[in-house]
Design an enzyme around this catalytic site. Structure first.
Site, PDB file in Angstrom:
ATOM      1  N   GLY A   1       0.826  -1.200   0.000  1.00 26.61           N
ATOM      2  CA  GLY A   1       0.000   0.000   0.000  1.00 26.61           C
ATOM      3  C   GLY A   1       0.859   1.247   0.000  1.00 26.61           C
ATOM      4  O   GLY A   1       0.510   2.277   0.585  1.00 26.61           O
ATOM      5  N   ALA A   2       2.000   1.171  -0.702  1.00 22.33           N
ATOM      6  CA  ALA A   2       3.024   2.217  -0.590  1.00 22.33           C
ATOM      7  C   ALA A   2       2.630   3.524  -1.260  1.00 22.33           C
ATOM      8  O   ALA A   2       3.289   4.538  -1.043  1.00 22.33           O
ATOM      9  CB  ALA A   2       4.344   1.711  -1.176  1.00 22.33           C
ATOM     10  N   ALA A   3       1.582   3.515  -2.088  1.00 23.16           N
ATOM     11  CA  ALA A   3       1.134   4.751  -2.725  1.00 23.16           C
ATOM     12  C   ALA A   3      -0.004   5.413  -1.954  1.00 23.16           C
ATOM     13  O   ALA A   3      -0.531   6.430  -2.394  1.00 23.16           O
ATOM     14  CB  ALA A   3       0.693   4.480  -4.165  1.00 23.16           C
TER      15      ALA A   3
ATOM     16  N   MET B   1      -2.107   7.039   1.584  1.00 23.23           N
ATOM     17  CA  MET B   1      -1.892   8.196   2.447  1.00 23.23           C
ATOM     18  C   MET B   1      -1.042   7.872   3.678  1.00 23.23           C
ATOM     19  O   MET B   1      -0.201   8.676   4.087  1.00 23.23           O
ATOM     20  CB  MET B   1      -3.237   8.779   2.877  1.00 23.23           C
ATOM     21  CG  MET B   1      -4.002   9.465   1.751  1.00 23.23           C
ATOM     22  SD  MET B   1      -3.075  10.865   1.065  1.00 23.23           S
ATOM     23  CE  MET B   1      -2.995  11.951   2.489  1.00 23.23           C
TER      24      MET B   1
ATOM     25  N   ASN C   1     -10.182  -9.001   1.982  1.00 22.45           N
ATOM     26  CA  ASN C   1      -8.839  -8.676   2.441  1.00 22.45           C
ATOM     27  C   ASN C   1      -8.077  -9.912   2.889  1.00 22.45           C
ATOM     28  O   ASN C   1      -6.845  -9.950   2.815  1.00 22.45           O
ATOM     29  CB  ASN C   1      -8.892  -7.649   3.573  1.00 22.45           C
ATOM     30  CG  ASN C   1      -9.115  -6.239   3.062  1.00 22.45           C
ATOM     31  OD1 ASN C   1      -8.739  -5.915   1.940  1.00 22.45           O
ATOM     32  ND2 ASN C   1      -9.733  -5.396   3.868  1.00 22.45           N
TER      33      ASN C   1
ATOM     34  N   GLN D   1       0.010 -12.548   0.484  1.00 19.40           N
ATOM     35  CA  GLN D   1       1.213 -11.878   0.969  1.00 19.40           C
ATOM     36  C   GLN D   1       1.960 -12.740   1.989  1.00 19.40           C
ATOM     37  O   GLN D   1       3.191 -12.735   2.033  1.00 19.40           O
ATOM     38  CB  GLN D   1       0.851 -10.519   1.560  1.00 19.40           C
ATOM     39  CG  GLN D   1       0.387  -9.529   0.497  1.00 19.40           C
ATOM     40  CD  GLN D   1       0.086  -8.148   1.042  1.00 19.40           C
ATOM     41  OE1 GLN D   1       0.152  -7.911   2.247  1.00 19.40           O
ATOM     42  NE2 GLN D   1      -0.262  -7.234   0.152  1.00 19.40           N
TER      43      GLN D   1
ATOM     44  N   VAL E   1      -1.200  -3.519   9.208  1.00 19.74           N
ATOM     45  CA  VAL E   1      -1.949  -2.298   9.466  1.00 19.74           C
ATOM     46  C   VAL E   1      -3.317  -2.349   8.793  1.00 19.74           C
ATOM     47  O   VAL E   1      -4.311  -1.853   9.328  1.00 19.74           O
ATOM     48  CB  VAL E   1      -1.152  -1.068   8.976  1.00 19.74           C
ATOM     49  CG1 VAL E   1      -1.912   0.227   9.255  1.00 19.74           C
ATOM     50  CG2 VAL E   1       0.228  -1.030   9.621  1.00 19.74           C
TER      51      VAL E   1
ATOM     52  N   ASN F   1      -6.903  -3.204   7.703  1.00 23.37           N
ATOM     53  CA  ASN F   1      -7.984  -3.754   8.541  1.00 23.37           C
ATOM     54  C   ASN F   1      -8.853  -4.789   7.824  1.00 23.37           C
ATOM     55  O   ASN F   1      -8.940  -4.767   6.599  1.00 23.37           O
ATOM     56  CB  ASN F   1      -8.857  -2.599   9.042  1.00 23.37           C
ATOM     57  CG  ASN F   1      -8.158  -1.810  10.134  1.00 23.37           C
ATOM     58  OD1 ASN F   1      -7.654  -2.378  11.086  1.00 23.37           O
ATOM     59  ND2 ASN F   1      -8.112  -0.498   9.972  1.00 23.37           N
TER      60      ASN F   1
ATOM     61  N   ASP G   1      -4.441   3.069  18.939  1.00 22.77           N
ATOM     62  CA  ASP G   1      -5.427   3.017  20.020  1.00 22.77           C
ATOM     63  C   ASP G   1      -4.775   3.328  21.365  1.00 22.77           C
ATOM     64  O   ASP G   1      -5.339   4.051  22.194  1.00 22.77           O
ATOM     65  CB  ASP G   1      -6.086   1.634  20.059  1.00 22.77           C
ATOM     66  CG  ASP G   1      -6.709   1.255  18.729  1.00 22.77           C
ATOM     67  OD1 ASP G   1      -7.435   2.077  18.158  1.00 22.77           O
ATOM     68  OD2 ASP G   1      -6.444   0.129  18.241  1.00 22.77           O
TER      69      ASP G   1
ATOM     70  N   HIS H   1      -8.812  -4.803  17.165  1.00 22.60           N
ATOM     71  CA  HIS H   1      -8.860  -3.413  16.722  1.00 22.60           C
ATOM     72  C   HIS H   1     -10.263  -3.157  16.166  1.00 22.60           C
ATOM     73  O   HIS H   1     -10.496  -3.132  14.961  1.00 22.60           O
ATOM     74  CB  HIS H   1      -7.790  -3.169  15.657  1.00 22.60           C
ATOM     75  CG  HIS H   1      -7.767  -1.759  15.142  1.00 22.60           C
ATOM     76  ND1 HIS H   1      -7.411  -0.688  15.931  1.00 22.60           N
ATOM     77  CD2 HIS H   1      -8.055  -1.257  13.919  1.00 22.60           C
ATOM     78  CE1 HIS H   1      -7.482   0.421  15.210  1.00 22.60           C
ATOM     79  NE2 HIS H   1      -7.873   0.108  13.988  1.00 22.60           N
TER      80      HIS H   1
END
Length: 471
Positions: A135-137, A139, A229, A236, A253, A255, A283, A311
């Site tokens: 998810g390197a691109a 935010m 997901n 991965q 990270v 969710n 949290d 979480h």
């Protein structure tokens, strides 16, 4: 077949940034159809070219070189490597493609190489580590990557290579990220690579920060999100198992991060299950902030804060074991009703409250919490304190069901490993809250059984507990 230009640029110009000693990059792009440009005897000073992958306008290069081209076989997936060349070279020289000691020759749109003599400081640096980020691109990564490159996370003497994973859709944005990292001239950032294949990007990774995940869309059930997901994190996990360092540390990270971490570790049997973490540090940070505000102290006076469980809205911010100025919180904040009701709710709904204020999710504070979570593992925990992280429950001393990823209090010696904290206390309120989060994670585990090798999935989630702002 469309040819793609490869240019090898050699410059004797050394960029500078205050007192730092920059080591610019070598960028390598693998494309489906490519040509290679080899550096030969220079005979002209200026050339002009344009390429849709680089810019819609032409780019002018005023370096001395000669170009020749040959076609290469197709590459299955795009991959860019940006790497610093040898720090032993005394003056700018060309890369000899026939020299087996050199790095593989550059492919793709452009290849920038500066060969500079190392400064004295680099001799005291540690061995370079490889940090992979999915998810390197996105935010969160946009805030996190520059903290990693600056030395804020692993220290001022720890050179790193960033290995950035994206998708076909985000590949152009990944190139932009690599360009910004290059322009930032971080001396500790020795390599940057980008790609869309986890089996390439995760190769030899010492740390894997798995941020990328599909957000929950309108009308999407939590069970659907777990499944969608889950497939991402299963793949991965397999890639990490196949190509990453055997002792890679993994921070999930994306969710629902607890169950995504469980799926990932179950698909990576060669990596110790203890090495997988689900991020609950944000949290914890939010809980510290609220306790500090209520007590009228600065947040550095708050310690021993634990987030128990998932979480989600079943998470349990533990005020019973938390301390302010070393004193148990219930002795400082004597409003038990506030602690049990308002405090917990404020921690759980903080993300949603932030979105209402400015219409964005908490990307920056999430990136900060990733930094905090890593630093808690690579620096010794202060005496008597601890930190929260979602880890595999096998062997835990709290009576929590084994086989799930559950946030618990941990300490570290600073070697990347951790141990459970044993000196914690429980009351009926805390145990009841922890049990509810435990039951939820056990239900989520059954929901993804088909992804963890534990049979047929049976989804019977009691309620929707996604945190506000993360749907």
């Amino acid at each position: 077949m469309t040819s793609v230009m490869h240019i090898d640029l050699i410059s004797s110009v050394s960029p500078s940034k205050t007192s730092t000693h920059p080591f610019p990059f070598q960028l390598i792009l693998h494309s489906a159809s490519m040509a290679v440009a080899d550096l030969k005897t220079p005979y002209y000073t200026t050339t002009e070219f344009s390429n849709s992958n680089l810019s819609s306008s032409s780019a002018r290069l005023s370096y001395n070189r000669c170009l020749s081209f040959r076609h290469l076989a197709r590459s299955p997936a795009p991959l860019i490597r940006c790497s610093v060349t040898s720090d032993q070279i005394q003056a700018p020289v060309g890369i000899d493609a026939n020299d087996p000691k050199q790095k593989p020759e550059c492919y793709g749109v452009f290849c920038l190489t500066y060969d500079l003599k190392a400064e004295e400081e680099t001799k005291s640096w540690k061995k370079m580590i490889n940090v992979a980020v999915s998810g390197a691109a996105g935010m969160i990564s946009n805030h996190l990557l520059f903290k990693l490159a600056s030395g804020e996370v692993f220290g001022p003497d720890q050179p790193i290579a960033l290995k950035l994973l994206g998708s076909e859709r985000s590949f152009g944005a990944l190139e932009g990220v690599a360009m910004e990292l290059e322009d930032s001239l971080y001396p500790l950032l020795r390599e940057v690579s980008i790609g869309i294949d986890p089996y390439e990007v995760f190769e030899d990774a010492d740390w894997a920060l798995l941020i990328g995940a599909k957000p929950r869309g309108p009308g999407m059930e939590r069970a659907d999100l777990l499944d969608i997901n889950g497939h991402i994190f299963a793949e991965q996990g397999k890639a990490l198992n196949a190509v990453a360092s055997p002792n890679v540390k993994v921070m999930v990270v994306g969710n629902p991060c607890n169950t995504n971490a469980l799926i990932c570790l179950k698909n990576a049997p060669n990596i110790p299950a203890k090495n997988f973490h689900a991020l609950t540090r944000l949290d914890e940070n939010r809980a510290k902030c609220q306790l500090a505000l209520k007590a009228g102290v600065f947040y550095d006076k708050v310690s021993n804060v634990t987030i128990w469980g998932n979480h989600s809205t079943t998470q349990v911010p533990d005020f019973l074991n938390a301390k302010i100025h070393g004193i148990p919180v219930p002795e400082v904040i004597k409003d038990r009703k506030w602690l049990e009701e308002d405090f917990t709710q404020m921690v759980q709904t903080r993300g949603g409250a932030l979105i209402k204020k400015w219409g964005r999710s908490s990307a920056a504070s999430t990136a900060v919490s990733v930094v905090d979570a890593i630093r808690s593992l690579v620096t010794p925990t202060p005496e008597g304190d601890w930190f929260s992280t979602g880890v595999y429950t096998n062997g835990n001393p709290y009576g929590i069901a084994e086989g799930i990823v559950f946030s618990m209090p941990c300490r570290s010696n600073g070697d990347g490993d951790y141990e459970f904290v044993k000196d914690v206390i429980f009351d009926d309120y805390l145990r009841k809250k922890i049990k509810k989060s435990e039951d939820e994670l056990l239900a989520e585990k059954k929901c993804v059984a088909h992804l963890t090798g534990e049979g047929i999935a049976v989804c019977d989630l009691p309620e929707d507990t996604m945190l506000p702002g993360e749907v």
